[in-house]
Design an enzyme around this catalytic site. Structure first.
Site, short mmCIF file in Angstrom:
data_model
loop_
_atom_site.label_atom_id
_atom_site.label_comp_id
_atom_site.label_asym_id
_atom_site.label_seq_id
_atom_site.Cartn_x
_atom_site.Cartn_y
_atom_site.Cartn_z
N SER A 169 43.39 23.12 -11.79
CA SER A 169 44.05 24.28 -12.38
C SER A 169 43.48 25.58 -11.82
CB SER A 169 43.84 24.31 -13.90
OG SER A 169 44.09 23.07 -14.45
N CYS A 170 44.28 26.62 -11.96
CA CYS A 170 43.88 27.98 -11.62
C CYS A 170 42.58 28.32 -12.38
CB CYS A 170 44.98 28.94 -12.04
SG CYS A 170 44.52 30.67 -12.02
N PRO A 171 41.59 28.96 -11.81
CA PRO A 171 41.51 29.43 -10.42
C PRO A 171 40.69 28.50 -9.53
CG PRO A 171 39.77 30.49 -11.65
CD PRO A 171 40.41 29.47 -12.57
#
Lengths: 137, 78
Positions: free
Chosen positions: B16-18
């Site tokens: 997942s981001c980041p």
């Protein structure tokens, strides 16, 4: 881009700590200096004897949301402490304990995680933040 | 751009981001100026994240594509 990002980390629950850690990581990889001030329950999360709530989720979560968040955690999503550790390796990330919170919570610097760089007052934090953004989490 | 020109690959699929950009920032530190880094990601925010990161850090994004939900980025170490 070198405008600092300042984060007041007031909350000590897993979801809010995670949200703050994501902003810290994002700013660090963009080359922006990050300064985090730990206040009250955010400060307790960095204290091994008092961080039980750091594994809990805030009252903001719905029942479904809380279950999905727990699933992501169980599925190996990197936790907030590890995200902050990596952010410190990648960029300029300074984590300070709010001096007043240290007094109220009767904490000493030795009680805190080594990730915490020192103790700072509000005026010093605001002065360093300058005209840069300040997030309150 | 042939595969031979890629100096290092980062598989950030499923992260997942980041984290894709965090892994990228870690990986590019080990490269020499001019070398190419390939990153694969599935995070929907990664297209804008990589464009912003390349612009901010000065490491050019020399290739970007998407296929079957997988984004591929090629960055050149400045």
């Amino acid at each position: 881009m070198d405008e600092p990002l300042s984060i007041v980390l007031f909350s000590g629950t897993d979801d809010r700590l995670t949200a703050a850690s994501l902003f810290a990581a994002g700013a660090a990889v963009l080359g922006r200096p990050v300064r985090i001030l730990l206040q009250y329950w955010g400060l307790e999360a960095f204290c091994a004897d008092r961080n039980a709530r750091a594994a809990e989720i805030s009252g903001d979560a719905s029942e479904t949301g809380a279950a999905l968040f727990a699933d992501a955690r169980a599925g190996g999503q990197v936790n907030w402490a590890e995200t902050l550790r990596q952010s410190k390796e990648l960029g300029e990330v300074e984590i300070s304990a709010c001096a007043q919170s240290m007094d109220v919570l009767k904490l000493q610097p030795a009680d805190l995680d080594p990730m915490v760089d020192g103790v700072e007052g509000i005026a010093g934090f605001l002065a360093a933040a300058g005209n840069g953004q300040i997030l309150f989490v | 751009m042939t595969d031979l020109e890629i100096a290092q690959r980062v598989d950030a699929k499923g992260l997942s981001c980041p984290m894709p950009i965090v892994k990228t920032a870690q990986a590019i530190k080990g490269l020499s100026s001019g070398q190419l880094l390939e990153v694969l990601a599935t995070d929907a925010g990664s297209v804008k994240d990589f464009e912003a990161w390349a612009k901010s850090t000065g490491n050019p994004l020399v290739g970007s594509s998407a296929e079957g939900g997988v984004y591929r980025f090629v960055l050149q170490k400045k």
